[in-house]
Design a protein around this motif. Structure first.
Motif, mmCIF file in Angstrom:
data_model
loop_
_atom_site.group_PDB
_atom_site.id
_atom_site.type_symbol
_atom_site.label_atom_id
_atom_site.label_comp_id
_atom_site.label_asym_id
_atom_site.label_seq_id
_atom_site.Cartn_x
_atom_site.Cartn_y
_atom_site.Cartn_z
ATOM 1 N N CYS A 100 -65.344 -5.030 -17.094
ATOM 2 C CA CYS A 100 -64.869 -6.086 -17.983
ATOM 3 C C CYS A 100 -65.320 -7.436 -17.448
ATOM 4 C CB CYS A 100 -63.343 -6.022 -18.077
ATOM 5 S SG CYS A 100 -62.686 -7.029 -19.397
ATOM 6 N N GLU A 101 -66.032 -8.166 -18.294
ATOM 7 C CA GLU A 101 -66.623 -9.436 -17.865
ATOM 8 C C GLU A 101 -65.626 -10.591 -17.932
ATOM 9 O OE1 GLU A 101 -69.749 -9.404 -16.831
ATOM 10 O OE2 GLU A 101 -70.211 -7.349 -17.436
ATOM 11 N N ARG A 102 -64.493 -10.349 -18.566
ATOM 12 C CA ARG A 102 -63.527 -11.442 -18.743
ATOM 13 C C ARG A 102 -62.195 -11.065 -18.123
ATOM 14 N NH1 ARG A 102 -64.569 -13.099 -25.124
ATOM 15 N NH2 ARG A 102 -66.806 -13.406 -24.894
ATOM 16 N N SER A 103 -61.384 -12.074 -17.911
ATOM 17 C CA SER A 103 -60.016 -11.804 -17.486
ATOM 18 C C SER A 103 -59.120 -12.828 -18.160
ATOM 19 C CB SER A 103 -59.891 -11.895 -15.967
ATOM 20 O OG SER A 103 -60.188 -13.203 -15.541
ATOM 21 N N GLY A 104 -57.822 -12.559 -18.119
ATOM 22 C CA GLY A 104 -56.884 -13.505 -18.700
ATOM 23 C C GLY A 104 -56.412 -14.500 -17.645
ATOM 24 N N ALA A 105 -55.686 -15.503 -18.101
ATOM 25 C CA ALA A 105 -55.114 -16.472 -17.168
ATOM 26 C C ALA A 105 -54.242 -15.738 -16.154
ATOM 27 C CB ALA A 105 -54.279 -17.493 -17.935
ATOM 28 N N PHE A 106 -54.192 -16.243 -14.951
ATOM 29 C CA PHE A 106 -53.374 -15.725 -13.842
ATOM 30 C C PHE A 106 -53.928 -14.454 -13.203
ATOM 31 C CE2 PHE A 106 -50.296 -17.800 -16.792
ATOM 32 C CZ PHE A 106 -50.027 -18.912 -16.018
ATOM 33 N N SER A 107 -55.116 -14.002 -13.636
ATOM 34 C CA SER A 107 -55.693 -12.822 -12.989
ATOM 35 C C SER A 107 -56.133 -13.174 -11.573
ATOM 36 C CB SER A 107 -56.904 -12.315 -13.783
ATOM 37 O OG SER A 107 -57.566 -11.313 -13.024
ATOM 38 N N LEU B 83 -57.989 -10.924 -9.790
ATOM 39 C CA LEU B 83 -59.144 -10.076 -9.485
ATOM 40 C C LEU B 83 -60.446 -10.824 -9.757
ATOM 41 C CD1 LEU B 83 -58.104 -6.576 -10.903
ATOM 42 C CD2 LEU B 83 -58.084 -7.357 -8.532
ATOM 43 N N ILE C 33 -64.417 -7.117 -13.602
ATOM 44 C CA ILE C 33 -63.395 -6.190 -13.124
ATOM 45 C C ILE C 33 -63.837 -4.776 -13.499
ATOM 46 C CG2 ILE C 33 -60.966 -5.515 -13.302
ATOM 47 C CD1 ILE C 33 -60.482 -8.443 -14.331
ATOM 48 N N PHE D 35 -62.518 -1.578 -14.103
ATOM 49 C CA PHE D 35 -61.353 -0.728 -14.366
ATOM 50 C C PHE D 35 -61.770 0.733 -14.238
ATOM 51 C CE2 PHE D 35 -60.330 -4.555 -16.782
ATOM 52 C CZ PHE D 35 -58.989 -4.726 -16.496
ATOM 53 N N TYR E 29 -58.643 -0.035 -10.015
ATOM 54 C CA TYR E 29 -59.918 -0.743 -10.074
ATOM 55 C C TYR E 29 -60.793 -0.364 -8.891
ATOM 56 C CZ TYR E 29 -57.895 -4.080 -6.697
ATOM 57 O OH TYR E 29 -57.318 -4.656 -5.597
ATOM 58 N N ILE F 101 -49.618 -3.564 -7.745
ATOM 59 C CA ILE F 101 -50.591 -2.491 -7.955
ATOM 60 C C ILE F 101 -51.978 -2.902 -7.442
ATOM 61 C CG2 ILE F 101 -51.283 -3.155 -10.298
ATOM 62 C CD1 ILE F 101 -50.548 0.435 -9.098
ATOM 63 N N LEU F 102 -52.170 -4.207 -7.214
ATOM 64 C CA LEU F 102 -53.460 -4.682 -6.688
ATOM 65 C C LEU F 102 -53.691 -4.236 -5.249
ATOM 66 C CD1 LEU F 102 -53.506 -8.349 -8.069
ATOM 67 C CD2 LEU F 102 -54.494 -6.289 -9.082
ATOM 68 N N ASP G 79 -57.593 -18.045 -22.927
ATOM 69 C CA ASP G 79 -57.317 -17.408 -21.630
ATOM 70 C C ASP G 79 -55.832 -17.092 -21.477
ATOM 71 O OD1 ASP G 79 -59.744 -17.187 -20.534
ATOM 72 O OD2 ASP G 79 -59.327 -18.431 -18.765
ATOM 73 N N ASN H 42 -54.912 -14.337 -23.767
ATOM 74 C CA ASN H 42 -55.218 -13.019 -23.199
ATOM 75 C C ASN H 42 -54.150 -12.605 -22.192
ATOM 76 O OD1 ASN H 42 -57.557 -12.181 -24.546
ATOM 77 N ND2 ASN H 42 -58.825 -13.529 -23.310
ATOM 78 N N PHE H 43 -53.673 -13.561 -21.420
ATOM 79 C CA PHE H 43 -52.590 -13.260 -20.483
ATOM 80 C C PHE H 43 -51.349 -12.782 -21.243
ATOM 81 C CE2 PHE H 43 -48.557 -14.875 -18.839
ATOM 82 C CZ PHE H 43 -48.427 -14.088 -17.716
ATOM 83 N N ASP I 15 -46.006 -3.686 -14.285
ATOM 84 C CA ASP I 15 -46.171 -3.340 -12.869
ATOM 85 C C ASP I 15 -47.442 -2.543 -12.604
ATOM 86 O OD1 ASP I 15 -43.838 -4.586 -12.099
ATOM 87 O OD2 ASP I 15 -42.624 -2.822 -12.552
ATOM 88 N N GLY J 57 -56.226 -7.741 -13.973
ATOM 89 C CA GLY J 57 -57.088 -8.595 -14.776
ATOM 90 C C GLY J 57 -56.404 -9.379 -15.866
ATOM 91 N N GLN J 58 -55.141 -9.067 -16.158
ATOM 92 C CA GLN J 58 -54.407 -9.763 -17.221
ATOM 93 C C GLN J 58 -55.246 -9.812 -18.499
ATOM 94 O OE1 GLN J 58 -51.390 -10.293 -16.663
ATOM 95 N NE2 GLN J 58 -51.099 -10.703 -14.504
ATOM 96 N N ILE J 59 -55.933 -8.728 -18.800
ATOM 97 C CA ILE J 59 -56.757 -8.698 -20.013
ATOM 98 C C ILE J 59 -56.648 -7.338 -20.678
ATOM 99 C CG2 ILE J 59 -58.883 -8.172 -18.681
ATOM 100 C CD1 ILE J 59 -59.869 -10.318 -21.169
ATOM 101 N N VAL K 72 -61.217 1.314 -21.474
ATOM 102 C CA VAL K 72 -61.483 2.557 -20.730
ATOM 103 C C VAL K 72 -61.490 3.750 -21.687
ATOM 104 C CG1 VAL K 72 -60.685 1.793 -18.469
ATOM 105 C CG2 VAL K 72 -59.025 2.723 -20.100
ATOM 106 N N VAL L 197 -68.389 -8.071 -23.636
ATOM 107 C CA VAL L 197 -66.999 -8.281 -23.218
ATOM 108 C C VAL L 197 -66.633 -7.204 -22.208
ATOM 109 C CG1 VAL L 197 -64.596 -8.334 -23.990
ATOM 110 C CG2 VAL L 197 -66.394 -9.353 -25.404
ATOM 111 N N ALA L 198 -66.867 -5.973 -22.588
ATOM 112 C CA ALA L 198 -66.626 -4.826 -21.711
ATOM 113 C C ALA L 198 -67.561 -3.743 -22.232
ATOM 114 C CB ALA L 198 -65.173 -4.385 -21.792
#
Lengths: 196, 477
Positions: free
Chosen positions: A120-127, A129, A133, A135, A150, A175-176, B139, B142-143, B152, B158-160, B167, B221-222
């Motif tokens: 995954c080329e993108r992530s959300g805010a607060f990530s 990683l 990523i 997965f 991951y 979990i990270l 962003d 997405n979070f 958890d 990745g919060q995405i 997957v 994107v993925a």
């Protein structure tokens, strides 16, 4: 700088210390195409949640010790007796009796394979990683489910043999702290804080 | 291996016939800074009244209870947003309740409204859905969406949400798609089709005249999913008025269209795909056990159901809904579909889950041209057109409204009012959108029956809503 919020449990109650929110001013939103007339306002907010892992706490604690835990239904009357869960489940979803916690670290090291993956080329805010990523979902012997995690090194492919690594130094207790690398990866290539 | 009891597999039954009388929707867009959510809901409600030649005040006099679909409180930063909308619509002191099932919220809202009328609790219910996804940048959006995963075990990764979903797409791509370039092009065709249909829809957010190559050139994107394979983030509202037969006929006295019979059924599956356990494939009425006996041989890795290649919740929703409405072969008995195309590949997965094609053969629905309004290979009408609204990729995904928008769009087709509603120059002008010079009437000729699939995230909740012209029912009930 203000102190980040910290929490302890004492006598069954949360004891909190530090700042759990930070103040910031509202700012107006104006319409640049319409004489900068008022459209709305921003509502800035930053706060810290207090979250209990409950019966799953043992799983997250174990990661920081280099151990991967699963859980298994051993209730004699359950029609799905013997089913082993990772993600860890506190209770059996069939009979709702408490599952037995089991250590599957060795099994994971021996037989884990990538069931599916996604880069995954993108992530959300607060990530926290790094991107991209990688997965992965991992299947291994004796486990009836397909854990998501991951890949820290290498390029994933379906069927690839992988082994777990654990963030034992400065763990995040999330979990990270669990990640995976291709089987045969030398220890010196692992990212800081991670060990087999 | 999970098994289900006969009681769990019982076909649901409504205690009396239920009708969709009218509906409406607002403009959909990525951001609508000039309007509050209540204004969008009033736009949708006013349209619903006008379509049956009533004033909003007249229509309100019939409503007895209200069902509000609004998924993400944290997007709108307003708890109890349902109470705000209910008050602004002037519907106090009627009972109302909020419904939240992720991407399936719109479908679930209809499910609740239909059940309330079927039970006799209400003779007329309002189902209204909306979402406000423009109160945070992408962003942060997405979070917020990633918070719908297990906080958890998944969200921290990745919060995405795309990652948790994709997957499954990867597994489908490799097992059933065999990672073939030709399949990748088929996925791109879906995006071209949905953005293209959106060009004819004044409500739609993303009208685009694009080619397969444009999709294949859009940013990854993925992998294999690219930006133009993905659904939109939207703001907007949609509603439907659900009634018993007597009230439906009364409300339709001055209406140019007849009320439509409606059935809604729902299914579910694990929030975390990781938790999926093995089971036998639940068979739809047009399937046999034999046809899947060699599935694992034909598609290496497909021997585990549902694995990550199918959506059990969609299959169960379809199984229940087909039983309720008397559908024995959806390919032959339905005239159009609106599917939850969160990604192009999920569109294909759903074809299989609802029995339009067998597992592993979903791509043929696109490649044959059957899913088009006009089959590009033959120039004749597609056998079972899908997502003429533009779907989530071309029209919108204002989550709480999406499932209702899909059903409303099908209704306009069965009423044979699609061109009137979508071709109206005043509407294009009101929405500040340019009607294309090649605007085309996408009315499905002879449409009598349609189905919409409303789907949450990785398949945790799915509803199947079937609409039928009451003069073309398949079973008397």
């Amino acid at each position: 700088m203000a102190m980040f919020g910290q929490v302890f449990v004492k006598k069954g109650k949360y004891r909190i210390k530090g700042d759990f929110h930070h103040l910031a001013a509202h700012t107006p939103i104006r319409d640049a195409d319409n004489a900068f007339s008022l459209c709305g306002v921003t509502n800035p907010r930053e706060l810290t949640y207090i979250h209990s892992y409950g019966g799953e706490a043992v799983f997250f604690e174990s990661l920081s010790r280099g151990t991967l835990l699963a859980s298994r239904c051993e209730h004699h009357a359950c029609e799905c007796r013997g089913t082993t869960y990772l993600p860890f489940r506190i209770y059996c979803p069939d009979c709702l009796k408490r599952n037995r916690v089991i250590d599957v670290t060795d099994e994971a090291k021996r037989s884990a394979r990538i069931y599916t993956f996604m880069v995954c080329e993108r992530s959300g805010a607060f990530s926290l990683l790094e991107k991209p990523i990688k997965f992965i979902n991992i299947a291994f012997d004796g486990i009836d489910t397909v854990l998501m995690s991951y890949l820290s090194l290498g390029e994933p492919r379906i069927g690839m043999e992988v082994v777990p690594i654990f963030k034992r130094r400065d763990p995040s207790y999330t979990i990270l702290d669990l990640s995976w690398v291709p089987k045969g990866t030398p220890a010196e290539e692992l990212k800081p804080g991670f060990e087999f | 291996m999970i098994t289900f009891s006969e009681r769990q597999l019982k076909i649901p039954r409504l205690m009396r016939p239920v009708y969709l009388v009218t509906g409406g929707q607002s403009k959909f867009d990525r951001a609508i800074p000039e309007k509050r959510t209540e204004e969008l809901c009033i736009d949708a409600f006013t349209m619903a009244a006008e379509l049956i030649n009533l004033s909003p005040a007249e229509l309100k006099r019939y409503i007895h209870s209200c069902y509000y679909g609004h998924f993400a409180d944290h997007f709108g930063d307003q708890l109890l947003g349902e109470a705000v909308i209910h008050d602004r619509l002037g519907l106090d002191p009627l009972g109302n309740v909020g419904i939240k099932t992720g991407g399936a919220t719109g479908g679930s809202t209809l499910w609740e409204a239909v059940k309330t009328v079927a039970s006799g609790y209400s003779d007329c219910a309002l189902a209204m859905g909306w979402e406000r996804m423009d109160e945070v940048p992408t962003d942060e959006g997405n979070f917020l969406i990633s918070c719908a995963a297990d906080k958890d075990w998944e969200s921290a990764l990745g919060q995405i949400y795309t990652g948790y979903y994709a997957v499954m797409a990867q597994r489908y791509w490799q097992i059933f798609g065999k990672a073939e370039e030709s399949f990748r092009r088929t996925l791109a065709e879906i995006s071209v089709k949905h953005h293209g249909y959106a060009r004819m829809n004044p409500f739609a957010q993303a009208p685009l005249k694009i080619s397969v190559q444009d999709v294949l050139n859009s940013p990854v994107v993925a992998y294999p999913l690219r930006a133009l394979d993905c659904c939109l983030m939207s703001v907007g509202a949609a509603c439907a008025i659900i009634c018993d037969e007597k009230t439906a006929l009364e409300l339709s006295k001055s209406s140019p269209h007849k009320p439509l019979r409606i059935w809604v059924a729902a299914g579910s599956h694990t929030l975390r795909p990781a938790d999926r356990r093995r089971m036998e494939i639940p068979l739809l009425p047009n399937e046999t056990k034999d046809q899947y006996r060699d599935l694992g041989r034909r598609f290496k890795g497909a021997d585990r159901y549902p694995g990550f290649t199918g959506f059990l919740a969609a299959r169960m929703a379809a199984l229940y809904a087909y039983g309720m409405a008397g559908i024995s072969d959806p390919k032959k008995e339905l005239n159009l579909l609106e599917l939850h195309d969160a990604f192009t590949i999920s569109d294909v997965q759903t074809y299989e889950d609802i029995g339009i094609r067998p597992y592993g053969e979903g791509r043929d629905y696109v490649e044959s041209g059957d899913c088009y309004h006009t089959n590009p290979h033959t120039g004749r009408p597609g056998k079972l057109p899908s997502n003429i609204s533009g779907g989530l990729i071309g029209c919108m995904h204002a989550v709480g409204a999406t499932g209702i928008m899909q059903v409303f769009e099908i209704a306009t087709q069965i009423w044979h009012r699609w061109a009137e509603i979508h071709g109206d120059d005043r509407r294009w002008k009101e929405f500040n959108r340019e009607k294309p010079s090649d605007w085309t009437d996408l009315q499905v000729k002879g449409a009598k029956r349609g189905m919409a699939i409303s789907h949450a995230g990785v398949g945790s909740h799915v509803t199947a809503t079937i609409l039928m012209d009451p003069d073309h029912l398949l079973i008397a009930n």
